[in-house]
Design an enzyme around this catalytic site. Structure first.
Site, PDB file in Angstrom:
ATOM      1  N   ASP A  70       0.825  -1.207   0.000  1.00 15.29           N
ATOM      2  CA  ASP A  70       0.000   0.000   0.000  1.00 15.29           C
ATOM      3  C   ASP A  70       0.862   1.261   0.000  1.00 15.29           C
ATOM      4  O   ASP A  70       1.858   1.341   0.727  1.00 15.29           O
ATOM      5  CB  ASP A  70      -0.880  -0.007   1.262  1.00 15.29           C
ATOM      6  CG  ASP A  70      -1.794   1.204   1.347  1.00 15.29           C
ATOM      7  OD1 ASP A  70      -2.689   1.311   0.494  1.00 15.29           O
ATOM      8  OD2 ASP A  70      -1.610   2.047   2.250  1.00 15.29           O
ATOM      9  N   GLU A  92       1.614  -0.441  -4.923  1.00 16.29           N
ATOM     10  CA  GLU A  92       0.610   0.537  -5.325  1.00 16.29           C
ATOM     11  C   GLU A  92       1.327   1.868  -5.514  1.00 16.29           C
ATOM     12  O   GLU A  92       1.607   2.577  -4.545  1.00 16.29           O
ATOM     13  CB  GLU A  92      -0.491   0.699  -4.268  1.00 16.29           C
ATOM     14  CG  GLU A  92      -1.611   1.619  -4.765  1.00 16.29           C
ATOM     15  CD  GLU A  92      -2.057   2.692  -3.787  1.00 16.29           C
ATOM     16  OE1 GLU A  92      -3.082   3.325  -4.041  1.00 16.29           O
ATOM     17  OE2 GLU A  92      -1.365   2.908  -2.768  1.00 16.29           O
TER      18      GLU A  92
END
Ligand code: ARE
Ligand code: CA
Length: 452
Positions: free
Chosen positions: A184, A211
């Site tokens: 993330d 990400e």
């Protein structure tokens, strides 16, 4: 491509957003394994702030595996059950930050207390970066990597103590058998810090997909992160939306300027893009959304993840029926709530298609200059996509061996005969597709996440 191929199963992933560990486990056995998916990406498993919004998952309080989605024991049972069904678990790792400073102090889903600069037994003020303001300018590398993303307290990932603590968390998940990580907010962590964390893992070669939202004009781009993993390629999803919204005749241009195929994670949408703005399609696009998935699974670019979440009317609202500390189990019989995109016959058929045509390239491309395209995958497969409002009928020229084939897309299993010159005739409904493939009888064994 992307996550390691599981023999006979390819590497296609399924993102089960906000599914509890028990519901993922049951779905692995009943549906996901038999459908031929190789991986499931789950929502963040660590302890987080209480609250009914879905995004509480992204505000870590501690690294105990006690979340709204389940307990440590339930997580472990999910990993084991899915592995037995041939499916590896990819965990969403939130390591850039802890809770929002704007959330103040409180008690997490596992009972741990937290406050600003204060995570007892884990982090204190020295664990956070000096910048205490929020990121306001994505054009400023320093800000993006050292300041607070929407108020989230930014960990000092340049320090050995923080790197060790994060690595201990990821190693705990590896010890439970997870097959990989979705990292993330990687854009907000210097690439070198991520490499240093990865080098501390019990398996430093474990699959990571970052990400990093590639956005024009920003100094930090996905290519910078390929030293420690693949990256999601958001531009693919945006391009896919533009083609599906207009004409798909030129859709082979979808990959122009994107990451190399073997380093790119692709999706039609994810939990952010389905809600935020208009960059990608989402389930509300109905049949066109399914066709977008058909294209993604048919076309040889990147490592695909099918997205399956819940129906929402509000950007922030969690799964209906959520409490501050628990999300109700997902159920595909509850069609008012769960999209269960992965149960659509078109999508299950195309997962089988992708597994069957693995390793082939595009052959015999044909398009009508508008919204009717067809192409082969060597002598293994052939797909037709009709992104138009009328049914189409045509005799298609394939590179398939002569024989009888079952359309993998149609729920009824319509059969077609490919003649000795590789031709067959079909009618494809509006916003419909058809896919023929030389399919092996059963998916092979092999446990995802096994080394080598
Ligand atoms: C919530 C509240 C905030 C509050 C905060 C702290 O909404 O108002 O300040 O809590 O109390 C998710 C939600 C957020 C939520 C957060 C924490 O989306 O709403 O904040 O959880 O609970 C950037 C990042 C990218 C990030 C997106 C959302 O670069 O990494 O923003 N995506 C991941 C996850 C999200 C998650 C987080 C990160 C945080 O997928 O679900 O947030 O862990 C341009 C830039 C992009 C930028 C994008 C949006 O495109 O190029 O880099 O993405 O704009 O700003
Ligand atoms: Ca950071």
């Amino acid at each position: 491509l992307g996550a390691p191929e599981v023999p006979g199963r390819g590497s296609t992933a399924l993102n089960l957003f906000q599914w509890t560990w028990s519901s993922v486990a049951a779905e692995c056995t009943s549906t996901i394994g038999p459908a031929g998916f190789a991986y499931v990406q789950v929502s963040p498993p660590q302890e987080h702030i209480q609250g009914t919004a879905w995004w509480t998952s992204y505000q870590p309080v501690s690294y105990r595996l006690e979340s709204k989605l389940g307990t440590r024991a339930e997580f472990k049972n999910m990993v084991d059950t899915c592995r037995a069904a041939g499916v590896g678990i990819i965990a969403d790792a939130v390591i850039n930050h802890m809770t929002g400073a704007d959330a103040g102090s409180g008690t997490g889903t596992g009972g741990s207390t937290f406050g600003v600069d204060n995570f007892p037994g884990i982090y204190d003020a020295s664990s956070f970066n000096d910048c205490r303001s929020n990121i306001s300018n994505y054009g400023d590398r320093y800000q993006v990597q050292n300041c607070r993303l929407v108020s989230l307290q930014d960990l000092r990932t340049g320090s050995n103590a923080v790197r060790d603590r994060i690595a201990a968390y990821l190693n705990d998940l590896l010890s439970l058998g997870v097959a990989g990580f979705r990292m993330d907010a990687s854009k907000h962590i210097p690439a070198a810090d991520l490499e240093a964390i990865k080098s501390r893992l019990s398996n430093p070669n474990v699959f990571w997909v970052h990400e990093v939202i590639g956005s024009a004009g920003e100094p930090i781009q996905p290519s910078e992160y390929l030293g420690s993993g693949d990256s999601h390629e958001f531009q693919y999803a945006r391009n896919l939306k533009s083609y599906m919204d207009g004409s798909i005749a030129g859709i082979r241009g979808i990959t122009n300027g994107l990451l190399p195929s073997d380093r790119a994670g692709v999706f039609v949408d994810n939990h952010d893009t389905e809600r935020d703005g208009h960059g990608t399609m989402n389930y509300q696009w109905g049949q066109k959304y399914i066709l977008g998935n058909v294209f993604m699974l048919a076309y040889p670019y990147g490592w695909p993840t099918v997205y399956s979440g819940y129906k929402f009317t509000d950007r922030d609202a969690g799964v209906p029926g959520s409490t501050a500390t628990r999300v109700p189990d997902a159920s595909c019989s509850n069609t008012a709530v769960w999209t269960c995109m992965h149960r659509k016959p078109e999508i299950q058929g195309m997962v089988k298609f992708r597994n069957a045509v693995s390793g082939t390239s595009v052959t015999s491309w044909w398009d009508d200059g508008n919204n009717h395209i067809a192409f082969g995958r060597g002598d293994k497969g052939y797909v037709v996509i009709n992104n138009g409002a009328n049914a189409v009928t045509r005799t298609y020229q394939t590179s398939l061996p002569a024989g009888e084939y079952t359309d993998l897309v149609s729920a009824t299993g319509t059969r077609y005969t490919v003649d000795s010159s590789g031709r067959f005739t079909a009618t494809v409904p509006q916003y419909g597709a058809l896919a023929l493939a030389v399919v092996a009888s059963t998916p092979g064994g092999g446990e995802p996440g096994d080394p080598g």
